[in-house]
Design an enzyme around this catalytic site. Structure first.
Site, mmCIF file in Angstrom:
data_model
loop_
_atom_site.group_PDB
_atom_site.id
_atom_site.type_symbol
_atom_site.label_atom_id
_atom_site.label_comp_id
_atom_site.label_asym_id
_atom_site.label_seq_id
_atom_site.Cartn_x
_atom_site.Cartn_y
_atom_site.Cartn_z
ATOM 1 N N HIS A 42 -9.522 -4.113 12.686
ATOM 2 C CA HIS A 42 -8.493 -4.736 11.855
ATOM 3 C C HIS A 42 -8.041 -5.998 12.593
ATOM 4 C CE1 HIS A 42 -4.309 -4.509 9.786
ATOM 5 N NE2 HIS A 42 -5.170 -5.106 9.003
ATOM 6 N N ARG A 58 1.704 -12.183 -1.667
ATOM 7 C CA ARG A 58 0.346 -12.350 -1.141
ATOM 8 C C ARG A 58 -0.444 -13.366 -1.951
ATOM 9 N NH1 ARG A 58 -1.533 -9.476 3.598
ATOM 10 N NH2 ARG A 58 -0.018 -7.821 3.957
ATOM 11 N N SER A 87 0.292 -6.183 10.068
ATOM 12 C CA SER A 87 0.817 -7.144 9.104
ATOM 13 C C SER A 87 2.058 -7.836 9.668
ATOM 14 C CB SER A 87 1.179 -6.428 7.799
ATOM 15 O OG SER A 87 1.729 -7.321 6.871
ATOM 16 N N LYS A 122 -8.702 -2.292 1.145
ATOM 17 C CA LYS A 122 -8.516 -1.382 2.267
ATOM 18 C C LYS A 122 -9.306 -0.091 2.093
ATOM 19 C CE LYS A 122 -5.932 -3.901 4.915
ATOM 20 N NZ LYS A 122 -6.587 -4.569 6.072
ATOM 21 N N ASP A 153 -9.120 -10.727 8.498
ATOM 22 C CA ASP A 153 -8.523 -9.386 8.453
ATOM 23 C C ASP A 153 -9.430 -8.246 8.912
ATOM 24 O OD1 ASP A 153 -6.225 -7.797 7.808
ATOM 25 O OD2 ASP A 153 -7.246 -7.101 6.011
ATOM 26 N N LYS A 192 -2.077 -12.643 12.376
ATOM 27 C CA LYS A 192 -3.548 -12.656 12.359
ATOM 28 C C LYS A 192 -4.096 -13.821 11.549
ATOM 29 C CE LYS A 192 -4.979 -8.816 10.634
ATOM 30 N NZ LYS A 192 -3.702 -8.433 10.051
ATOM 31 N N THR A 193 -3.605 -13.939 10.318
ATOM 32 C CA THR A 193 -4.124 -14.974 9.421
ATOM 33 C C THR A 193 -3.697 -16.358 9.883
ATOM 34 O OG1 THR A 193 -4.124 -13.441 7.555
ATOM 35 C CG2 THR A 193 -4.154 -15.794 7.039
ATOM 36 N N ARG A 252 0.828 -1.201 0.000
ATOM 37 C CA ARG A 252 0.000 0.000 0.000
ATOM 38 C C ARG A 252 0.869 1.262 0.000
ATOM 39 N NH1 ARG A 252 -1.812 0.939 4.258
ATOM 40 N NH2 ARG A 252 -0.907 -0.706 5.536
#
Length: 537
Positions: free
Chosen positions: A220, A323, A238, A201, A257, A242-243, A61
């Site tokens: 988030h 990704r 990131s 996003k 997410d 989390k994932t 991003r």
């Protein structure tokens, strides 16, 4: 030319003022989008069927190139200390130039939902220049039932044009890249970047603007739920896990997410997952790895063997931010509804590259507010150009780039929900132990998983706790299956003097960062700050 996917379209592409388009492809599915992407030389096919695309210069991003239109509606409520303002006049010029840029071009359009709860979802219409971007956003958002499409009227419209170049003088931008959000007109314009994550996003940013006034907490975070309906949410920036940590074969995945938390419980904003692929392995993350062998998955910047087209997830030559984007139903134990009850546990993930935070700690309500507003993690050497030592990163609410409103708005929402539903809060360090990055080692994933299992099965609530002398956190003295010394960071360091010096620096970083929130918090939250006097003992 108008080609449709699953329905007949009566709504045109001119509600923004589009004119003289070569055509619009509406709501195409994966097979058709594959064909267009390949014919247009946008992407390749990997072994087993995923579509693989490179994003060029932008491999992540561009938060510094993101703008919010400052008008009579947004001026009094947007957190301008964190959001770049754009004048309505500059946005008008930008929109006019976007419309001129697409003349004689073919666009791809998807009509999608953001939000699994019908009471709070947003209807998003996304126009893309690339076919693979259309497949990406189709994977990431929620696909409406076919019968909803003929009468679909968007609440939010996104136009995504990687080939557009902004003019800083004419458009009021910083560079030729722009993400411009007009919340009043409900239009988002993305130009000059091929990084597909900007689209998802942008929807998240919009939901962060419209949901708090409806008493819904946008988060988030990832979320999952157990067989007994015990929901857990995992906040984290990131790279904090989390994932990975929410993809538990013994629990139902709600999402990886973005979620909302309102009067009915937790609900996913998305219909897919956007997982980091670097160092991905079948052994460590079998559920996620399996999606890289599916038709319909989109992979970004993943290196392929030139002959066999097999992905090499250890190759970071293009970026460490490789990704994979896939529909949620590619995960065998994913929720079919994207909804769950109120959480029993809130877990805040941090990757402490300095190696001084304990691997897990229980937070009281004031500490939970303090660490949520702090949003601490750390960058490590090699992840970004010029980073040679660990660098502290504080991203408030674990998602500052997506927060249009002041952090206190989100913090107070969370505090109220946690108190009302008697939720236990935890801080989990997935970073380093035994020393900072380059000296110690990454916290073993088996340790983190064991600690989380103890949280989720309730056994950790019955443990004996000690108070960490440096951060004032409640740390369990022992957890079955975890070596006791790992629970006390100082015991993993060879040099106690270096540990004290490093801890003192991290404590001061926390205190310096929190100064901007002191006028927005009460004395209990301010008192939750670590003490530099204790840390240096």
């Amino acid at each position: 030319m108008i080609e449709t996917g699953s329905h007949n379209v009566n709504c045109g592409a001119d509600h923004l003022g589009f004119r003289d388009l070569a055509g619009v492809y509406w709501n195409l599915g994966a097979p058709q989008l594959y064909e267009h992407a390949l014919q247009r030389h946008e992407a390749h096919i990997a072994a087993h069927g995923p579509l693989v695309a490179d994003t060029g210069v932008h491999t992540g991003r561009s938060p510094k190139d993101k703008f919010v239109v400052r008008d009579v509606n947004t001026d009094p409520i947007v957190w301008w200390g964190n959001n770049n303002p754009m004048s309505p006049e500059h946005f008008d010029a930008l929109l006019a130039d976007f419309l001129a840029h697409v003349r004689a071009k073919t666009l791809f359009a998807q009509d999608l939902y953001g939000g699994a709860d019908p009471a709070f979802r947003v209807k998003a219409r996304v126009f893309t220049e690339y076919a693979w971007h259309s497949l990406f956003i189709r994977n990431l958002l929620i696909r409406p039932p076919v019968e909803d499409l003929p009468n679909f009227v968007p609440d939010l419209t996104i136009v995504d044009l990687p080939s557009f170049r902004a003019d800083p003088k004419r458009h009021g931008t910083r560079t030729e890249t722009v993400i411009a959000c007009d919340f009043t007109r409900k239009i988002i314009l993305i130009g000059g970047s091929s990084y597909a994550g900007e689209m998802k996003k942008s929807v998240f940013t919009y939901l962060n603007y419209v949901l708090p006034p409806q008493h819904v907490m946008p988060m988030h975070c990832s979320a999952n739920t157990g067989r007994d309906g015990d929901t857990a949410i995992f906040f984290g920036l990131s790279g904090t896990g989390k994932t990975t940590l929410s993809a538990d074969p013994h629990r139902t995945l709600i999402g990886d997410d973005e979620h909302g938390w309102g009067r009915g419980g937790v609900f996913n904003f998305e219909g897919g997952c956007y997982a980091k692929a670097i160092k991905l392995s079948r052994e460590a993350e079998p559920e996620i790895y399996s999606t890289t062998e599916r038709f319909g998955t989109v992979m970004e910047n993943v290196a392929l063997d030139p002959e066999l087209r097999v992905p090499d997830f250890d190759d970071d030559s293009k970026t460490e931010n490789t990704r994979i984007a896939y529909p949620l139903h590619f995960i065998a134990n994913a929720s079919a509804t994207g909804r769950a009850g109120h959480p029993k546990n809130v877990i805040m993930l941090t990757c402490d590259a300095f190696g001084v935070l304990p691997p897990i700690a229980k937070l009281d309500p004031a500490q939970a507010m303090y660490h949520f507003l702090s949003g601490y993690t750390a960058k490590v050497a090699g992840t970004e150009k010029g980073v040679t030592e660990p660098q502290a990163t504080f991203s408030t609410c674990f998602g500052a780039p997506f927060m249009p409103l002041h952090p206190a708005v989100y913090g107070n929402l969370l505090r109220g929900l946690v108190g009302r539903h008697h939720v236990d809060c935890w801080l989990v360090n997935t970073g380093w132990t035994g020393g900072k990055f380059g000296v110690g080692r990454r916290m073993p994933i088996r340790v983190t998983r064991r600690l989380l299992s103890a949280v989720l099965d309730g056994s950790l609530h019955r443990a004996a706790f000690r108070t960490d002398p440096h951060f004032g956190l409640a740390v369990p003295e022992q957890v079955p299956g975890v070596e006791p010394h790992i629970l006390d960071p100082i015991k993993t360091w060879r040099s106690k003097g270096e540990f004290a010096e490093t801890t003192g620096r991290v404590v001061q970083m926390f205190r310096d960062n929190f100064k901007k929130f002191e006028d927005h918090t009460d004395e209990h939250v301010r008192a939750a700050a670590p003490s530099p006097r204790i840390a240096l003992v």
